[in-house]
Design a protein around this motif. Structure first.
Motif, PDB file in Angstrom:
ATOM      1  N   THR A 126      51.331  50.841  -8.621  1.00 24.13           N
ATOM      2  CA  THR A 126      50.647  51.386  -9.797  1.00 24.13           C
ATOM      3  C   THR A 126      51.607  51.469 -10.966  1.00 24.13           C
ATOM      4  O   THR A 126      52.821  51.437 -10.800  1.00 24.13           O
ATOM      5  N   PHE A 127      51.034  51.565 -12.147  1.00 29.51           N
ATOM      6  CA  PHE A 127      51.801  51.732 -13.380  1.00 29.51           C
ATOM      7  C   PHE A 127      51.441  53.083 -13.961  1.00 29.51           C
ATOM      8  O   PHE A 127      50.268  53.418 -14.070  1.00 29.51           O
ATOM      9  N   GLU A 128      52.462  53.841 -14.332  1.00 29.85           N
ATOM     10  CA  GLU A 128      52.224  55.203 -14.778  1.00 29.85           C
ATOM     11  C   GLU A 128      52.645  55.406 -16.218  1.00 29.85           C
ATOM     12  O   GLU A 128      53.489  54.683 -16.746  1.00 29.85           O
ATOM     13  N   GLY A 129      52.055  56.431 -16.836  1.00 27.23           N
ATOM     14  CA  GLY A 129      52.419  56.813 -18.202  1.00 27.23           C
ATOM     15  C   GLY A 129      52.091  55.730 -19.199  1.00 27.23           C
ATOM     16  O   GLY A 129      51.020  55.123 -19.159  1.00 27.23           O
ATOM     17  N   THR A 181      49.983  46.493 -23.717  1.00 24.88           N
ATOM     18  CA  THR A 181      50.921  46.955 -24.747  1.00 24.88           C
ATOM     19  C   THR A 181      52.373  46.648 -24.402  1.00 24.88           C
ATOM     20  O   THR A 181      53.264  46.937 -25.185  1.00 24.88           O
ATOM     21  N   TRP A 182      52.608  46.063 -23.262  1.00 22.75           N
ATOM     22  CA  TRP A 182      53.985  45.801 -22.825  1.00 22.75           C
ATOM     23  C   TRP A 182      54.659  44.765 -23.709  1.00 22.75           C
ATOM     24  O   TRP A 182      54.050  43.797 -24.154  1.00 22.75           O
ATOM     25  N   ARG A 183      55.972  44.929 -23.878  1.00 21.89           N
ATOM     26  CA  ARG A 183      56.830  43.930 -24.527  1.00 21.89           C
ATOM     27  C   ARG A 183      57.566  43.193 -23.402  1.00 21.89           C
ATOM     28  O   ARG A 183      58.506  43.721 -22.824  1.00 21.89           O
ATOM     29  N   LEU A 184      57.141  42.012 -23.090  1.00 26.96           N
ATOM     30  CA  LEU A 184      57.652  41.299 -21.917  1.00 26.96           C
ATOM     31  C   LEU A 184      58.943  40.531 -22.151  1.00 26.96           C
ATOM     32  O   LEU A 184      59.538  40.015 -21.213  1.00 26.96           O
ATOM     33  N   GLU A 185      59.409  40.432 -23.382  1.00 24.99           N
ATOM     34  CA  GLU A 185      60.596  39.625 -23.667  1.00 24.99           C
ATOM     35  C   GLU A 185      61.873  40.201 -23.051  1.00 24.99           C
ATOM     36  O   GLU A 185      62.881  39.520 -22.962  1.00 24.99           O
ATOM     37  N   ASN A 186      61.841  41.432 -22.625  1.00 21.59           N
ATOM     38  CA  ASN A 186      63.039  42.057 -22.069  1.00 21.59           C
ATOM     39  C   ASN A 186      62.885  42.362 -20.577  1.00 21.59           C
ATOM     40  O   ASN A 186      63.513  43.262 -20.052  1.00 21.59           O
ATOM     41  N   CYS A 187      62.052  41.602 -19.885  1.00 19.72           N
ATOM     42  CA  CYS A 187      61.764  41.828 -18.469  1.00 19.72           C
ATOM     43  C   CYS A 187      63.008  41.562 -17.619  1.00 19.72           C
ATOM     44  O   CYS A 187      63.618  40.489 -17.701  1.00 19.72           O
ATOM     45  N   SER A 188      63.386  42.520 -16.788  1.00 18.07           N
ATOM     46  CA  SER A 188      64.573  42.363 -15.936  1.00 18.07           C
ATOM     47  C   SER A 188      64.410  41.248 -14.913  1.00 18.07           C
ATOM     48  O   SER A 188      65.381  40.560 -14.583  1.00 18.07           O
ATOM     49  N   ILE A 189      63.198  41.037 -14.412  1.00 19.75           N
ATOM     50  CA  ILE A 189      62.981  39.943 -13.459  1.00 19.75           C
ATOM     51  C   ILE A 189      63.177  38.603 -14.166  1.00 19.75           C
ATOM     52  O   ILE A 189      63.866  37.715 -13.661  1.00 19.75           O
ATOM     53  N   ALA A 243      55.380  52.893  -7.603  1.00 24.62           N
ATOM     54  CA  ALA A 243      54.865  53.004  -8.969  1.00 24.62           C
ATOM     55  C   ALA A 243      55.949  52.525  -9.918  1.00 24.62           C
ATOM     56  O   ALA A 243      57.138  52.719  -9.673  1.00 24.62           O
ATOM     57  N   ILE A 244      55.552  51.892 -10.987  1.00 29.62           N
ATOM     58  CA  ILE A 244      56.471  51.480 -12.050  1.00 29.62           C
ATOM     59  C   ILE A 244      56.322  52.490 -13.177  1.00 29.62           C
ATOM     60  O   ILE A 244      55.206  52.793 -13.608  1.00 29.62           O
ATOM     61  N   VAL A 245      57.444  53.019 -13.644  1.00 29.31           N
ATOM     62  CA  VAL A 245      57.441  53.967 -14.755  1.00 29.31           C
ATOM     63  C   VAL A 245      58.347  53.434 -15.851  1.00 29.31           C
ATOM     64  O   VAL A 245      59.269  52.665 -15.593  1.00 29.31           O
ATOM     65  N   ALA A 246      58.079  53.842 -17.059  1.00 25.84           N
ATOM     66  CA  ALA A 246      58.883  53.401 -18.195  1.00 25.84           C
ATOM     67  C   ALA A 246      60.253  54.052 -18.154  1.00 25.84           C
ATOM     68  O   ALA A 246      60.422  55.170 -17.657  1.00 25.84           O
ATOM     69  N   HIS A 247      61.232  53.318 -18.674  1.00 19.25           N
ATOM     70  CA  HIS A 247      62.615  53.798 -18.700  1.00 19.25           C
ATOM     71  C   HIS A 247      63.212  53.443 -20.061  1.00 19.25           C
ATOM     72  O   HIS A 247      62.862  52.435 -20.667  1.00 19.25           O
ATOM     73  N   GLY A 248      64.122  54.259 -20.533  1.00 24.78           N
ATOM     74  CA  GLY A 248      64.797  53.967 -21.801  1.00 24.78           C
ATOM     75  C   GLY A 248      63.820  53.963 -22.954  1.00 24.78           C
ATOM     76  O   GLY A 248      62.926  54.793 -23.024  1.00 24.78           O
ATOM     77  N   ASP A 249      63.977  52.980 -23.860  1.00 27.57           N
ATOM     78  CA  ASP A 249      63.118  52.956 -25.030  1.00 27.57           C
ATOM     79  C   ASP A 249      61.662  52.620 -24.708  1.00 27.57           C
ATOM     80  O   ASP A 249      60.773  52.869 -25.500  1.00 27.57           O
ATOM     81  N   TRP A 250      61.406  52.084 -23.534  1.00 29.05           N
ATOM     82  CA  TRP A 250      60.025  51.842 -23.119  1.00 29.05           C
ATOM     83  C   TRP A 250      59.288  53.159 -22.898  1.00 29.05           C
ATOM     84  O   TRP A 250      58.078  53.219 -22.990  1.00 29.05           O
ATOM     85  N   ALA A 251      60.020  54.221 -22.553  1.00 29.78           N
ATOM     86  CA  ALA A 251      59.389  55.507 -22.282  1.00 29.78           C
ATOM     87  C   ALA A 251      58.889  56.156 -23.566  1.00 29.78           C
ATOM     88  O   ALA A 251      58.077  57.075 -23.529  1.00 29.78           O
ATOM     89  N   ASP A 252      59.369  55.681 -24.708  1.00 29.42           N
ATOM     90  CA  ASP A 252      58.972  56.224 -26.010  1.00 29.42           C
ATOM     91  C   ASP A 252      57.939  55.285 -26.635  1.00 29.42           C
ATOM     92  O   ASP A 252      58.286  54.215 -27.134  1.00 29.42           O
ATOM     93  N   PRO A 253      56.642  55.666 -26.626  1.00 30.57           N
ATOM     94  CA  PRO A 253      55.613  54.777 -27.162  1.00 30.57           C
ATOM     95  C   PRO A 253      55.807  54.489 -28.652  1.00 30.57           C
ATOM     96  O   PRO A 253      55.295  53.496 -29.150  1.00 30.57           O
ATOM     97  N   GLN A 254      56.581  55.281 -29.365  1.00 29.02           N
ATOM     98  CA  GLN A 254      56.804  55.073 -30.788  1.00 29.02           C
ATOM     99  C   GLN A 254      57.799  53.942 -31.061  1.00 29.02           C
ATOM    100  O   GLN A 254      57.889  53.425 -32.146  1.00 29.02           O
ATOM    101  N   SER A 255      58.608  53.555 -30.042  1.00 27.51           N
ATOM    102  CA  SER A 255      59.649  52.542 -30.271  1.00 27.51           C
ATOM    103  C   SER A 255      59.119  51.119 -30.156  1.00 27.51           C
ATOM    104  O   SER A 255      59.846  50.185 -30.373  1.00 27.51           O
ATOM    105  N   GLY A 256      57.863  50.941 -29.734  1.00 28.22           N
ATOM    106  CA  GLY A 256      57.302  49.608 -29.547  1.00 28.22           C
ATOM    107  C   GLY A 256      56.874  49.026 -30.814  1.00 28.22           C
ATOM    108  O   GLY A 256      56.704  47.953 -31.163  1.00 28.22           O
TER     109      GLY A 256
END
Length: 165
Positions: free
Chosen positions: A4-7, A14-22, A152-165
């Motif tokens: 699941t995806f949380e938060g 709305t995800w920004r995929l250009e910085n995907c770790s995978i 579950a996948i949760v946001a980390h770093g600047d992803w956790a802040d919806p204002q930074s997107g």
């Protein structure tokens, strides 16, 4: 079922995929030749000629991959010289390179189960001394094994802040 995806991640549109770790990881080590070189390094190979011979990859590709893997910090080059021969370099795994052990052996485990038939593959990863099979899989920091549905996948770093997107 899946994880699941949380938060803020609940709406995947709305995800920004250009910085995907995978994706970034695959950009670095996503070639077959890189994985085979890493496999051999985990098996103890350190010298260019041995990487080429054991992987059955051309010298040119081995040279290119070793340079790339060294440049990103998975290997360090250390000079050596055999008596009567010119100085050469061997390639030793760094901590960054050794941290790929779970990824590489998870691929072996998956291949043994799904690509090698009922008997599994020719090699097994076991604990030295006991012979107990090693299983790579999702586990909590405290050591509990988990299923995909437990994750579950949760946001980390600047992803956790919806204002930074």
């Amino acid at each position: 079922m899946s994880l699941t995806f949380e938060g803020v991640l609940a709406d995947r549109s709305t995800w920004r995929l250009e910085n995907c770790s995978i994706g970034k990881s695959m950009d670095v080590i996503g070639t077959r030749s890189s994985m085979l070189i890493l496999r051999e390094a985990f098996y103890g190979t350190t010298r260019f000629d041995d990487f080429a011979r054991r992987t059955k990859i051309t010298d040119a590709i081995v040279a290119t991959r070793l340079k790339e893997l060294t440049d990103i910090g998975l290997f360090v080059r250390r000079p050596y010289q055999e008596p009567g021969k010119r100085s050469r370099h061997e390639y030793l795994l760094t901590e960054k390179g050794r941290d790929l052990v779970p990824a590489v052996f998870a691929l072996m485990q998956w291949g043994n189960k799904h690509l090698q038939g009922e008997g599994g593959g020719p090699l097994r990863l076991v604990e030295r001394g006991t012979g107990e099979p090693v299983v790579i899989g999702p586990r909590t920091a405290s050591g509990r094994d988990l299923e995909l549905e437990d994750l579950a996948i949760v946001a980390h770093g600047d992803w956790a802040d919806p204002q930074s997107g």
